[in-house]
Structures are given as structure tokens and as C-alpha cells.
Design a protein around this motif. Structure first.
Motif: not given
Length: 268
Positions: A145-156, A158-165, A187-196
């Protein structure tokens, strides 16, 4: 380690790592979201490699595999299960044991839903999440719940911080940066599609082969309640819960994990 290239039905190139004993029973590992075959390095360098033929698929969009541009290539559809079948056919994996970790458990379920259990000797669900979307919600732990949302965000950043966590939550210790790179290479589009994706895992109720469920009692990503669901759903499930272990038992307790998988593989 040998690296294979297998072509999926839609033309995507799939990378597969191979090690172990060529004549041994094949064990095919399916990694989790944002990871790669590297996750199973302890198994490729441990006792399993002295007895079994070990293979690890880089899921489409991950690791050394191809990255189709269309988000639909990562959503619901035949590709996930079909990729596993393409590998099985290309590399001659008769009587294979499939090991699904985290999202790899969903890919395993995709494969069973599409092709049944023919040619599969058994399945191992390691910290697996064969339910996705709404069906998975009750089983998501605080790290998910904490780390997946930033990994899927538009903020680069935040993506890196989420991936590290997330890498740290998965039990990565020595190769955090490599794990972060693995996640961000998807790819971000792939991450999002997988999680949808939406999946209830119901197809596993028809899996009439031996199954081993291994789950850490301290898993912060997929709660141990998922192991209970698998035990109730799979007709031939045996469950091993590891005290003090989190989401990646094969990293955190490799000796115990390898011993349990070896005993299971010998018995199927």
C-alpha cells in the motif's frame, strides 16, 4: 549460466536464464512485479543447482525480455500464460515444476487458466499473489500500500524512492540499486497495466497437481492470509509458513526454501 531467447506468440522476445543440471527435473521460476531472474540468484548458486535443471523467465517488460509499447500487451489477455507455454515448448520442459513468486503467482494462475495442468508435475507458490485488483485488496500488506502508488506515479523521484523501498521490503540487502534499476526499467505504462488487471484466481481450484505454498509470516507485501486462501483453493496444497521471514523466502531463508522445494520436487 546460459541465457536463452524465446519468441512469444505476439513476437515479444523472452529472456530465460538456465543453470543447474541439464538432465535434472526442470524447475521454472516466475519472478514478481518489477523484478527479474536475478531474484533467484541464491537458487542458481545453491544446492538446487546440483540436482535440478533451473530456469528463470524474465517476464515481458522486465529484465532482458522485450518491452512491447502497447499497454494492452501487459493487461488481461492470453500473453502471460502464453509466454510460459512458449518457454516450455521452446526449451522442452516436460514434467516441469512452476515456481511463482508474488506477481509470478498470477502468471502461474494465468498459465493454468489457459492450458490446464498438462505437462506440469507440480507448482510452488512463494509469497504468491494469484489474485489481482479488487480480489487482491484484502491481502495487500502495508509495504504494498505504501510503495506501489509512487512506483506508478508520474513523479520520477517518487518512482525511484518507491522502487528502493520496495526492494528493501523484498529482502534485498546487497543489490538494492540493481533491484531499483530492474523496477524502473519496466515501462511506466506496463507497470500501470499490470496493476490494473483483475483476477480472482479461481482457475487454481482445478489444478489437480501437487502444490507447495511457502509464505513468510512477516510478509509486509502480501499478507499470510493469502497462504490460507491458497490452501483452501488448491486441491493438493501443503503449506509451509516461515517465522520471521518476509515477502521473499528464497532470499531471506534460502537454505530452508531450497530444501523444501527439493523435497517437494523429488516427491511429485
Amino acid at each position: 549460466m546460459i541465457l536463452h531467447q524465446v519468441t512469444a506468440a505476439d513476437g515479444t522476445m523472452l529472456a530465460v536464464a538456465e543453470g543447474g543440471v541439464p538432465e535434472g527435473r526442470p524447475i521454472l521460476f516466475l519472478h514478481g512485479f518489477g523484478q527479474s531472474h536475478r531474484a533467484f540468484r541464491a537458487q542458481f548458486g545453491g544446492p538446487l543447482a546440483g540436482e535440478f535443471r533451473l530456469l528463470a523467465l524474465d517476464l515481458r517488460g522486465h529484465g532482458g525480455s522485450g518491452r512491447p509499447e502497447a499497454p494492452a500487451a501487459y493487461g488481461d489477455g492470453p500473453h502471460w500464460g502464453g509466454d510460459v507455454m512458449a518457454v516450455r515448448h521452446a526449451l522442452g520442459l516436460a514434467g516441469v515444476i512452476l515456481v511463482g513468486w508474488s506477481y509470478g503467482g498470477a502468471v502461474l494462475a494465468d498459465h493454468v487458466a489457459a492450458y490446464g495442468a498438462e505437462g506440469i508435475s507440480g507448482a510452488v507458490f512463494a509469497g504468491a499473489c494469484p489474485r489481482l485488483g479488487k480480489a487482491a485488496a484484502p491481502y495487500l500488506g502495508p509495504a504494498a500500500k505504501a510503495h506501489f502508488p509512487p512506483i506508478l506515479s508520474d513523479d520520477l523521484a517518487a518512482q525511484e524512492a518507491g522502487a528502493r523501498a520496495l526492494a528493501q521490503a523484498l529482502g534485498e540487502r546487497e543489490e538494492v540499486e540493481a533491484a531499483v534499476a530492474d523496477t524502473l526499467s519496466v515501462p511506466l505504462a506496463a507497470r500501470r497495466a499490470m496493476m490494473r488487471r483483475q483476477m480472482d484466481g479461481a482457475a487454481l481450484a482445478a489444478f489437480d497437481r501437487p502444490a507447495l505454498v511457502i509464505h513468510g509470516r512477516a510478509d509486509p507485501v502480501i499478507l499470510p492470509a493469502m497462504a490460507d486462501w491458497l490452501a483452501e483453493t488448491l486441491p493438493q496444497a501443503q503449506v509451509h509458513l516461515y517465522d520471521g521471514v518476509g515477502h521473499a523466502p528464497f532470499m531471506e531463508a534460502p537454505r530452508r526454501f531450497d530444501a523444501d522445494v527439493a523435497a517437494f520436487a523429488r516427491g511429485v
